[in-house]
Write a protein that holds these residues in place. Structure first.
Motif, PDB file in Angstrom:
ATOM      1  N   TRP A 122      -4.878  -8.182   7.686  1.00 20.17           N
ATOM      2  CA  TRP A 122      -5.010  -9.066   6.525  1.00 20.17           C
ATOM      3  C   TRP A 122      -5.362  -8.256   5.277  1.00 20.17           C
ATOM      4  N   VAL A 123      -6.291  -7.333   5.430  1.00 19.49           N
ATOM      5  CA  VAL A 123      -6.682  -6.489   4.295  1.00 19.49           C
ATOM      6  C   VAL A 123      -5.501  -5.644   3.833  1.00 19.49           C
ATOM      7  N   MET A 124      -4.754  -5.068   4.766  1.00 16.46           N
ATOM      8  CA  MET A 124      -3.578  -4.275   4.418  1.00 16.46           C
ATOM      9  C   MET A 124      -2.561  -5.113   3.649  1.00 16.46           C
ATOM     10  N   ASN A 125      -2.306  -6.327   4.121  1.00 18.89           N
ATOM     11  CA  ASN A 125      -1.345  -7.201   3.440  1.00 18.89           C
ATOM     12  C   ASN A 125      -1.817  -7.540   2.032  1.00 18.89           C
ATOM     13  N   LEU A 126      -3.115  -7.750   1.878  1.00 21.30           N
ATOM     14  CA  LEU A 126      -3.661  -8.062   0.561  1.00 21.30           C
ATOM     15  C   LEU A 126      -3.474  -6.899  -0.401  1.00 21.30           C
ATOM     16  N   LEU A 127      -3.772  -5.694   0.049  1.00 19.62           N
ATOM     17  CA  LEU A 127      -3.649  -4.516  -0.817  1.00 19.62           C
ATOM     18  C   LEU A 127      -2.199  -4.258  -1.201  1.00 19.62           C
ATOM     19  N   ARG A 128      -1.269  -4.497  -0.267  1.00 22.60           N
ATOM     20  CA  ARG A 128       0.140  -4.252  -0.556  1.00 22.60           C
ATOM     21  C   ARG A 128       0.750  -5.324  -1.434  1.00 22.60           C
TER      22      ARG A 128
END
Length: 272
Positions: A122-128
């Motif tokens: 989820w954090v990765m998707n948010l940053l991308r």
């Protein structure tokens, strides 16, 4: 008398590969949907107005003439700001790699448990998903104008991208070396250190170098919002209609990006 050898049957020619009706229907549905989407979006993206490129020919010719006469009067300033842009990309990529390594390992399904993988992804998707320009604007408001917002924006956005690539590389490793390390009674950390990292290190290095090349261009764009580097000078000269200086800046950017690409290729050959 000896018995006659049995006749050898001729080799049968295999039938050509064929698709089932279900596979054909799925292909038609997918590619037909893409075609329908392209046709539907023709109007909203105003592709019909492409003739405007040629309707205002005089202004285009004047603009092109100015670009073909670069003015290198302030070349020292341009080179200094381009070097600042490269440093922004370098530090942003370094911080991103530092963040992406633990995130990528924590997001790999064959390494971490699902209760760790899910929130990390989820954090990765948010940053991308958040554009680096938006992140840069937030940091400009927080810390003011200058190269620091550019470094932080590139670091966060690139961390999300690299973490995804790192996790996918970790998920595709050969299980043999990991199981061999585990058979010695080693801990999970030793499994990662001796069974996972040696396999993914070449891919991770390639991904990081590619993102450094890409970030060198992204750092130029971030300068348009006041995040330092050559982009800020480029934006100022464009607003002043100083297209000869714009041409000189573009030439310096092209040379710098080309040199970075050559350096990156040399590092890949050395490290991989």
């Amino acid at each position: 008398m000896t018995a006659a050898a049995p006749a050898v049957a001729p080799t049968a020619i295999p039938k050509p590969p064929s698709k089932s009706m279900g596979a054909w229907a799925l292909d038609v549905l997918i590619w037909g949907g893409v075609a329908v989407l392209l046709i539907y979006s023709f109007g909203p993206v105003e592709l019909g107005n492409v003739t405007r490129l040629f309707s205002n020919n005089e202004n285009t010719q004047n603009f092109a003439r100015e670009l073909l006469r670069p003015d290198f009067t302030d070349w020292r300033l341009f080179v200094e700001k381009m070097w600042e842009t490269v440093q922004i990309a370098l530090w942003g990529t370094f911080i991103a790699v530092f963040l992406a390594i633990p995130m990528g390992l924590a997001a790999a399904r064959n390494i971490a448990p699902v209760w760790v993988v899910t929130p990390v992804r989820w954090v990765m998707n948010l940053l991308r998903s958040i554009p680096d320009l938006v992140i840069g604007l937030l940091f400009v408001v927080a810390v003011g104008l200058g190269p620091l917002p550019g470094v932080l924006a590139i670091a966060l956005n690139t961390a999300g991208v690299l973490a995804k690539l790192f996790s996918e590389a970790a998920e595709s490793i050969d299980k043999g070396p990991v199981e061999g390390v585990r058979a010695t009674g080693a801990s999970k950390l030793h499994e990662i250190n001796w069974g996972v990292i040696p396999q993914v290190a070449p891919l991770w290095t390639s991904f990081a170098l590619y993102r450094f090349e890409s970030n060198s261009r992204s750092a130029t764009v971030l300068g348009l919002i006041g995040a330092g580097g050559i982009g800020q000078v480029l934006f100022d000269r464009m607003n002043a209609f100083d297209f000869q200086a714009v041409s000189a800046i573009v030439i310096i950017i092209v040379i710098a990006v080309t040199l970075i690409d050559m350096l990156s290729q040399a590092m890949r050959k050395r490290l991989l």
